[in-house]
Design an enzyme around this catalytic site. Structure first.
Site, mmCIF file in Angstrom:
data_model
loop_
_atom_site.group_PDB
_atom_site.id
_atom_site.type_symbol
_atom_site.label_atom_id
_atom_site.label_comp_id
_atom_site.label_asym_id
_atom_site.label_seq_id
_atom_site.Cartn_x
_atom_site.Cartn_y
_atom_site.Cartn_z
ATOM 1 N N TYR A 114 0.883 -1.028 0.043
ATOM 2 C CA TYR A 114 0.051 0.019 0.290
ATOM 3 C C TYR A 114 1.375 1.411 -0.420
ATOM 4 O O TYR A 114 0.424 2.572 -0.313
ATOM 5 C CB TYR A 114 -1.155 -0.051 0.780
ATOM 6 C CG TYR A 114 -1.909 -1.459 1.446
ATOM 7 C CD1 TYR A 114 -1.961 -1.789 0.394
ATOM 8 C CD2 TYR A 114 -2.535 -1.195 2.506
ATOM 9 C CE1 TYR A 114 -2.823 -3.322 0.577
ATOM 10 C CE2 TYR A 114 -3.158 -1.908 2.756
ATOM 11 C CZ TYR A 114 -3.481 -3.548 1.668
ATOM 12 O OH TYR A 114 -4.222 -4.053 1.880
ATOM 13 N N HIS A 171 0.581 -11.628 1.909
ATOM 14 C CA HIS A 171 -0.032 -11.522 1.826
ATOM 15 C C HIS A 171 -1.050 -12.324 0.253
ATOM 16 O O HIS A 171 -2.447 -12.045 0.306
ATOM 17 C CB HIS A 171 0.027 -9.655 0.743
ATOM 18 C CG HIS A 171 -0.822 -8.633 0.170
ATOM 19 N ND1 HIS A 171 -0.391 -7.496 0.699
ATOM 20 C CD2 HIS A 171 -1.858 -8.735 0.488
ATOM 21 C CE1 HIS A 171 -1.336 -6.647 0.180
ATOM 22 N NE2 HIS A 171 -2.854 -7.303 -0.112
HETATM 23 N N1 NAP Z 1 -5.796 -8.904 1.580
HETATM 24 C C1 NAP Z 1 -5.726 -8.425 0.066
HETATM 25 O O1 NAP Z 1 -5.403 -7.969 -0.312
HETATM 26 C C2 NAP Z 1 -6.492 -6.968 0.228
HETATM 27 C C3 NAP Z 1 -7.517 -6.845 -1.158
HETATM 28 C C4 NAP Z 1 -8.755 -5.544 -0.428
HETATM 29 C C5 NAP Z 1 -8.754 -4.745 0.080
HETATM 30 N N2 NAP Z 1 -7.758 -5.432 1.599
HETATM 31 C C6 NAP Z 1 -7.785 -4.433 2.620
HETATM 32 O O2 NAP Z 1 -9.148 -4.298 3.077
HETATM 33 C C7 NAP Z 1 -9.555 -3.005 3.427
HETATM 34 C C8 NAP Z 1 -10.845 -2.538 3.341
HETATM 35 O O3 NAP Z 1 -11.401 -3.087 1.734
HETATM 36 P P1 NAP Z 1 -11.457 -1.655 0.195
HETATM 37 O O4 NAP Z 1 -10.749 -0.907 0.057
HETATM 38 O O5 NAP Z 1 -10.829 -2.705 -1.067
HETATM 39 O O6 NAP Z 1 -13.350 -1.323 0.374
HETATM 40 P P2 NAP Z 1 -14.214 -1.058 1.801
HETATM 41 O O7 NAP Z 1 -13.731 -1.109 2.597
HETATM 42 O O8 NAP Z 1 -15.430 -2.484 0.761
HETATM 43 O O9 NAP Z 1 -15.147 -0.033 0.622
HETATM 44 C C9 NAP Z 1 -13.895 0.903 1.175
HETATM 45 C C10 NAP Z 1 -15.091 2.318 -0.066
HETATM 46 O O10 NAP Z 1 -15.735 2.154 0.825
HETATM 47 C C11 NAP Z 1 -16.324 3.993 1.538
HETATM 48 N N3 NAP Z 1 -16.649 3.837 2.988
HETATM 49 C C12 NAP Z 1 -16.500 3.977 4.106
HETATM 50 N N4 NAP Z 1 -17.074 3.946 4.531
HETATM 51 C C13 NAP Z 1 -18.236 4.570 4.273
HETATM 52 C C14 NAP Z 1 -19.648 4.891 4.802
HETATM 53 N N5 NAP Z 1 -19.741 4.875 5.701
HETATM 54 N N6 NAP Z 1 -20.412 5.576 3.746
HETATM 55 C C15 NAP Z 1 -20.336 5.743 2.536
HETATM 56 N N7 NAP Z 1 -18.984 5.031 2.035
HETATM 57 C C16 NAP Z 1 -18.088 4.956 2.832
HETATM 58 C C17 NAP Z 1 -14.949 4.475 1.486
HETATM 59 O O11 NAP Z 1 -14.855 5.781 1.071
HETATM 60 P P3 NAP Z 1 -13.987 6.885 1.572
HETATM 61 O O12 NAP Z 1 -12.528 6.348 1.614
HETATM 62 O O13 NAP Z 1 -13.946 8.391 0.484
HETATM 63 O O14 NAP Z 1 -14.734 6.970 3.027
HETATM 64 C C18 NAP Z 1 -14.113 3.778 -0.156
HETATM 65 O O15 NAP Z 1 -14.708 4.432 -1.153
HETATM 66 C C19 NAP Z 1 -8.171 -1.913 2.780
HETATM 67 O O16 NAP Z 1 -8.241 -1.615 2.926
HETATM 68 C C20 NAP Z 1 -7.169 -3.013 2.773
HETATM 69 O O17 NAP Z 1 -6.895 -3.090 3.879
HETATM 70 C C21 NAP Z 1 -6.884 -6.105 1.536
#
Ligand code: NAP
Length: 268
Positions: free
Chosen positions: A43, A101
Protein backbone atom coordinates in the site's frame (compact mmCIF):
# COMPACT_ATOMS: atom_id res chain seq x y z
CA UNK A 1 -10.74 -21.61 19.80
CA UNK A 2 -7.60 -19.60 19.41
CA UNK A 3 -7.44 -17.18 22.32
CA UNK A 4 -6.10 -14.26 20.33
CA UNK A 5 -8.47 -11.39 20.14
CA UNK A 6 -8.49 -9.63 16.79
CA UNK A 7 -10.57 -6.49 17.31
CA UNK A 8 -13.58 -7.00 15.11
CA UNK A 9 -13.43 -3.61 13.47
CA UNK A 10 -10.18 -2.46 11.92
CA UNK A 11 -9.39 0.49 9.69
CA UNK A 12 -8.49 -0.49 6.12
CA UNK A 13 -5.93 1.75 4.43
CA UNK A 14 -5.50 0.49 0.86
CA UNK A 15 -5.26 3.48 -1.53
CA UNK A 16 -5.05 5.91 1.38
CA UNK A 17 -1.68 7.09 0.15
CA UNK A 18 -1.71 10.81 0.77
CA UNK A 19 0.72 11.26 3.69
CA UNK A 20 -1.33 13.75 5.70
CA UNK A 21 -4.70 12.23 4.82
CA UNK A 22 -3.58 8.74 5.79
CA UNK A 23 -2.06 9.82 9.11
CA UNK A 24 -5.17 11.89 9.89
CA UNK A 25 -7.51 8.95 9.18
CA UNK A 26 -5.47 6.61 11.38
CA UNK A 27 -5.30 9.14 14.22
CA UNK A 28 -9.04 9.89 13.96
CA UNK A 29 -9.91 6.18 13.95
CA UNK A 30 -7.79 5.48 17.03
CA UNK A 31 -9.17 8.44 18.91
CA UNK A 32 -12.73 7.43 18.07
CA UNK A 33 -12.12 3.93 19.46
CA UNK A 34 -10.66 1.70 16.72
CA UNK A 35 -7.93 -0.58 18.04
CA UNK A 36 -7.02 -2.44 14.83
CA UNK A 37 -5.27 -0.93 11.82
CA UNK A 38 -4.67 -2.83 8.56
CA UNK A 39 -1.92 -1.91 6.12
CA UNK A 40 0.49 -3.72 3.77
CA UNK A 41 3.93 -3.22 2.27
CA UNK A 42 2.21 -2.93 -1.10
CA UNK A 43 0.00 0.00 0.00
CA UNK A 44 3.09 2.23 0.28
CA UNK A 45 1.64 3.98 3.31
CA UNK A 46 3.18 2.16 6.29
CA UNK A 47 5.13 5.29 7.20
CA UNK A 48 1.96 7.43 7.22
CA UNK A 49 0.13 4.78 9.26
CA UNK A 50 3.03 4.88 11.72
CA UNK A 51 2.80 8.68 11.83
CA UNK A 52 -0.95 8.49 12.57
CA UNK A 53 -0.33 6.06 15.43
CA UNK A 54 2.38 8.33 16.85
CA UNK A 55 0.16 11.41 16.56
CA UNK A 56 -2.74 9.74 18.37
CA UNK A 57 -3.06 9.59 22.13
CA UNK A 58 -3.51 5.80 22.07
CA UNK A 59 -0.57 3.80 23.45
CA UNK A 60 1.06 1.37 21.00
CA UNK A 61 0.34 -1.63 23.25
CA UNK A 62 -3.40 -0.98 22.96
CA UNK A 63 -3.29 -1.21 19.16
CA UNK A 64 -3.54 -4.34 17.03
CA UNK A 65 -1.36 -3.46 14.05
CA UNK A 66 -1.42 -5.68 10.97
CA UNK A 67 0.66 -5.52 7.81
CA UNK A 68 1.41 -7.89 4.91
CA UNK A 69 4.50 -9.08 3.06
CA UNK A 70 4.24 -8.55 -0.69
CA UNK A 71 4.55 -11.47 -3.13
CA UNK A 72 7.95 -10.62 -4.61
CA UNK A 73 9.66 -11.04 -1.22
CA UNK A 74 8.12 -14.18 0.25
CA UNK A 75 11.46 -16.05 0.21
CA UNK A 76 13.27 -16.40 3.57
CA UNK A 77 15.64 -13.43 3.13
CA UNK A 78 12.97 -11.27 1.52
CA UNK A 79 10.62 -11.81 4.45
CA UNK A 80 13.31 -10.92 6.96
CA UNK A 81 14.56 -7.81 5.18
CA UNK A 82 11.20 -6.43 4.15
CA UNK A 83 9.74 -6.89 7.64
CA UNK A 84 12.67 -4.95 9.12
CA UNK A 85 11.79 -2.14 6.73
CA UNK A 86 8.10 -2.35 7.67
CA UNK A 87 9.01 -2.06 11.35
CA UNK A 88 11.06 1.07 10.62
CA UNK A 89 8.33 2.67 8.54
CA UNK A 90 5.66 1.78 11.10
CA UNK A 91 7.95 3.15 13.84
CA UNK A 92 7.43 0.19 16.11
CA UNK A 93 9.46 -2.79 17.28
CA UNK A 94 6.76 -5.42 16.75
CA UNK A 95 3.83 -6.17 14.47
CA UNK A 96 0.73 -7.80 15.98
CA UNK A 97 -0.24 -9.72 12.86
CA UNK A 98 1.92 -10.25 9.79
CA UNK A 99 0.14 -11.73 6.79
CA UNK A 100 1.33 -13.47 3.65
CA UNK A 101 -0.46 -11.05 1.28
CA UNK A 102 -1.13 -13.56 -1.52
CA UNK A 103 0.00 -17.16 -2.14
CA UNK A 104 1.82 -16.02 -5.29
CA UNK A 105 5.18 -14.80 -6.62
CA UNK A 106 7.96 -16.12 -4.38
CA UNK A 107 5.50 -17.87 -2.07
CA UNK A 108 6.75 -21.33 -1.20
CA UNK A 109 4.82 -23.01 1.59
CA UNK A 110 7.80 -24.39 3.54
CA UNK A 111 10.24 -21.53 3.01
CA UNK A 112 7.67 -18.78 3.57
CA UNK A 113 6.36 -20.39 6.75
CA UNK A 114 9.93 -20.84 7.98
CA UNK A 115 10.54 -17.10 7.50
CA UNK A 116 7.36 -16.10 9.31
CA UNK A 117 8.01 -18.55 12.16
CA UNK A 118 11.52 -17.15 12.59
CA UNK A 119 10.10 -13.61 12.96
CA UNK A 120 7.65 -14.90 15.57
CA UNK A 121 10.49 -16.61 17.47
CA UNK A 122 12.41 -13.34 17.49
CA UNK A 123 9.40 -11.45 18.86
CA UNK A 124 9.23 -9.15 15.83
CA UNK A 125 5.73 -10.35 15.06
CA UNK A 126 3.13 -11.53 17.58
CA UNK A 127 1.02 -13.61 15.22
CA UNK A 128 1.06 -15.10 11.73
CA UNK A 129 -1.78 -14.76 9.25
CA UNK A 130 -2.42 -15.43 5.58
CA UNK A 131 -4.55 -13.66 3.03
CA UNK A 132 -6.33 -14.86 -0.10
CA UNK A 133 -5.78 -18.52 0.82
CA UNK A 134 -8.11 -21.33 -0.24
CA UNK A 135 -8.73 -24.28 2.12
CA UNK A 136 -6.25 -26.40 0.12
CA UNK A 137 -3.47 -23.80 0.45
CA UNK A 138 -4.33 -23.36 4.11
CA UNK A 139 -4.03 -27.07 4.83
CA UNK A 140 -0.48 -27.02 3.47
CA UNK A 141 0.47 -23.84 5.32
CA UNK A 142 -0.97 -25.12 8.63
CA UNK A 143 1.05 -28.28 8.20
CA UNK A 144 4.26 -26.32 7.52
CA UNK A 145 3.95 -23.80 10.36
CA UNK A 146 4.89 -24.50 13.98
CA UNK A 147 3.13 -21.34 15.11
CA UNK A 148 -0.65 -21.24 14.69
CA UNK A 149 -2.04 -19.28 11.77
CA UNK A 150 -4.66 -17.08 13.40
CA UNK A 151 -6.43 -15.51 10.44
CA UNK A 152 -7.17 -15.65 6.73
CA UNK A 153 -7.96 -12.21 5.29
CA UNK A 154 -10.29 -12.61 2.33
CA UNK A 155 -12.81 -10.60 0.32
CA UNK A 156 -16.10 -10.96 2.17
CA UNK A 157 -19.32 -8.96 1.79
CA UNK A 158 -22.98 -9.70 0.97
CA UNK A 159 -22.16 -10.36 -2.71
CA UNK A 160 -19.24 -12.71 -1.91
CA UNK A 161 -20.03 -14.47 1.35
CA UNK A 162 -17.27 -17.11 1.65
CA UNK A 163 -19.60 -19.55 3.41
CA UNK A 164 -17.54 -22.69 2.78
CA UNK A 165 -14.24 -21.05 3.59
CA UNK A 166 -15.68 -19.61 6.80
CA UNK A 167 -16.72 -23.11 7.89
CA UNK A 168 -13.20 -24.35 7.26
CA UNK A 169 -11.72 -21.47 9.28
CA UNK A 170 -14.03 -22.15 12.23
CA UNK A 171 -12.95 -25.80 12.20
CA UNK A 172 -9.33 -24.65 12.37
CA UNK A 173 -9.78 -21.98 15.07
CA UNK A 174 -9.00 -19.20 12.66
CA UNK A 175 -10.62 -15.79 12.30
CA UNK A 176 -11.98 -14.65 8.96
CA UNK A 177 -10.85 -11.06 8.45
CA UNK A 178 -13.23 -9.60 5.88
CA UNK A 179 -11.58 -7.29 3.37
CA UNK A 180 -13.57 -5.01 1.07
CA UNK A 181 -16.44 -5.52 3.57
CA UNK A 182 -18.38 -2.68 1.92
CA UNK A 183 -17.88 -4.29 -1.51
CA UNK A 184 -15.73 -1.23 -2.28
CA UNK A 185 -18.81 1.01 -1.95
CA UNK A 186 -21.19 -1.26 -3.89
CA UNK A 187 -23.22 -2.09 -0.75
CA UNK A 188 -24.76 1.36 -1.20
CA UNK A 189 -26.38 0.13 -4.44
CA UNK A 190 -28.11 -3.03 -3.16
CA UNK A 191 -31.86 -2.29 -2.74
CA UNK A 192 -32.37 -5.07 -0.18
CA UNK A 193 -29.73 -3.48 2.05
CA UNK A 194 -31.36 -0.06 1.68
CA UNK A 195 -34.66 -1.55 2.78
CA UNK A 196 -33.12 -3.21 5.83
CA UNK A 197 -31.13 -0.06 6.65
CA UNK A 198 -34.35 1.98 6.74
CA UNK A 199 -35.87 -0.42 9.25
CA UNK A 200 -33.03 0.24 11.71
CA UNK A 201 -32.51 3.94 10.82
CA UNK A 202 -29.01 2.88 9.86
CA UNK A 203 -26.94 3.10 6.66
CA UNK A 204 -26.29 0.32 4.13
CA UNK A 205 -22.63 0.21 5.17
CA UNK A 206 -23.64 -0.30 8.80
CA UNK A 207 -26.01 -3.10 7.82
CA UNK A 208 -23.29 -4.82 5.76
CA UNK A 209 -20.88 -4.65 8.71
CA UNK A 210 -23.48 -5.81 11.26
CA UNK A 211 -24.28 -8.74 8.96
CA UNK A 212 -20.59 -9.74 8.89
CA UNK A 213 -20.38 -9.57 12.68
CA UNK A 214 -23.48 -11.71 13.07
CA UNK A 215 -21.14 -14.56 12.07
CA UNK A 216 -18.81 -16.19 14.56
CA UNK A 217 -15.13 -15.23 14.52
CA UNK A 218 -15.34 -12.58 11.81
CA UNK A 219 -13.50 -9.26 11.87
CA UNK A 220 -13.96 -6.53 9.25
CA UNK A 221 -11.60 -3.84 8.06
CA UNK A 222 -13.61 -1.21 6.17
CA UNK A 223 -11.49 1.45 4.53
CA UNK A 224 -12.67 4.96 5.23
CA UNK A 225 -10.94 8.26 4.78
CA UNK A 226 -13.30 10.85 6.18
CA UNK A 227 -14.01 11.10 9.89
CA UNK A 228 -17.74 10.83 9.11
CA UNK A 229 -17.31 7.45 7.42
CA UNK A 230 -14.82 6.24 10.04
CA UNK A 231 -17.30 7.08 12.83
CA UNK A 232 -20.33 5.69 11.02
CA UNK A 233 -18.58 2.34 10.49
CA UNK A 234 -17.52 2.12 14.13
CA UNK A 235 -21.07 2.78 15.29
CA UNK A 236 -22.20 -0.31 13.39
CA UNK A 237 -20.61 -2.39 16.16
CA UNK A 238 -23.72 -1.85 18.30
CA UNK A 239 -26.21 -2.67 15.51
CA UNK A 240 -27.84 -6.10 15.94
CA UNK A 241 -29.87 -7.42 13.02
CA UNK A 242 -32.93 -9.64 13.41
CA UNK A 243 -32.47 -13.18 12.13
CA UNK A 244 -34.94 -12.60 9.28
CA UNK A 245 -32.76 -9.74 8.00
CA UNK A 246 -29.61 -11.85 8.33
CA UNK A 247 -31.38 -14.53 6.27
CA UNK A 248 -32.36 -11.97 3.63
CA UNK A 249 -28.74 -10.86 3.28
CA UNK A 250 -27.56 -14.50 3.23
CA UNK A 251 -29.63 -14.91 0.08
CA UNK A 252 -27.76 -12.12 -1.77
CA UNK A 253 -24.58 -14.15 -2.35
CA UNK A 254 -23.40 -13.97 -5.99
CA UNK A 255 -19.77 -15.19 -5.62
CA UNK A 256 -18.87 -11.78 -6.97
CA UNK A 257 -15.19 -10.96 -6.48
CA UNK A 258 -14.04 -7.38 -6.86
CA UNK A 259 -10.39 -8.10 -6.16
CA UNK A 260 -9.15 -10.87 -8.45
CA UNK A 261 -5.70 -10.21 -9.92
CA UNK A 262 -4.07 -12.50 -12.49
CA UNK A 263 -1.93 -14.11 -9.78
CA UNK A 264 -4.97 -15.15 -7.67
CA UNK A 265 -5.10 -18.79 -6.64
CA UNK A 266 -7.59 -21.11 -8.28
CA UNK A 267 -10.56 -20.16 -6.07
CA UNK A 268 -12.77 -23.20 -6.71
N1 NAP B 1 -5.56 -8.71 1.62
C1 NAP B 1 -5.91 -8.20 0.47
O1 NAP B 1 -5.54 -8.70 -0.60
C2 NAP B 1 -6.80 -6.99 0.45
C3 NAP B 1 -7.46 -6.63 -0.72
C4 NAP B 1 -8.31 -5.51 -0.69
C5 NAP B 1 -8.47 -4.80 0.51
N2 NAP B 1 -7.78 -5.17 1.62
C6 NAP B 1 -7.93 -4.42 2.90
O2 NAP B 1 -9.30 -4.23 3.18
C7 NAP B 1 -9.58 -2.85 3.32
C8 NAP B 1 -10.99 -2.53 2.90
O3 NAP B 1 -11.26 -2.90 1.58
P1 NAP B 1 -11.42 -1.87 0.37
O4 NAP B 1 -10.59 -0.68 0.63
O5 NAP B 1 -11.15 -2.65 -0.87
O6 NAP B 1 -12.97 -1.51 0.32
P2 NAP B 1 -14.19 -1.27 1.33
O7 NAP B 1 -13.73 -1.09 2.71
O8 NAP B 1 -15.19 -2.33 1.03
O9 NAP B 1 -14.80 0.09 0.75
C9 NAP B 1 -14.08 1.30 0.80
C10 NAP B 1 -14.91 2.38 0.11
O10 NAP B 1 -16.11 2.60 0.87
C11 NAP B 1 -16.19 3.98 1.21
N3 NAP B 1 -16.82 4.10 2.54
C12 NAP B 1 -16.28 3.75 3.74
N4 NAP B 1 -17.15 3.97 4.73
C13 NAP B 1 -18.26 4.46 4.16
C14 NAP B 1 -19.50 4.91 4.69
N5 NAP B 1 -19.77 4.82 5.99
N6 NAP B 1 -20.44 5.37 3.80
C15 NAP B 1 -20.19 5.44 2.47
N7 NAP B 1 -19.02 5.02 1.92
C16 NAP B 1 -18.06 4.55 2.77
C17 NAP B 1 -14.77 4.51 1.20
O11 NAP B 1 -14.78 5.89 0.96
P3 NAP B 1 -13.80 6.94 1.72
O12 NAP B 1 -12.42 6.42 1.64
O13 NAP B 1 -14.01 8.19 0.94
O14 NAP B 1 -14.26 7.08 3.13
C18 NAP B 1 -14.19 3.71 0.04
O15 NAP B 1 -14.53 4.31 -1.19
C19 NAP B 1 -8.50 -2.21 2.45
O16 NAP B 1 -8.37 -0.83 2.68
C20 NAP B 1 -7.31 -3.03 2.85
O17 NAP B 1 -6.82 -2.62 4.12
C21 NAP B 1 -6.98 -6.26 1.61
Amino acid sequence: MNDVIIPRIGLGTWQNTNPEQCATSVKAALELGYRHIDTAQMYKNEEYVGNGIKQSDVPREDIFLATKVWIDRLDYEGIKQSTEKSLKRLQTDYIDLLYVHWPAGKYDTKETMKGFNQLADEGKIRHIGVSNFTPELLEEALEASEEPLIANQVETHPLNQQTELHKFLLEHDMTLVAYSPLARGKVLEIPELTEIAEKYSASETQVALAWLWSHKDVAAIPKATSKTHIKENLEAVSLKLDSEDIEKINSLDRNKRLVDPAFSPDWD
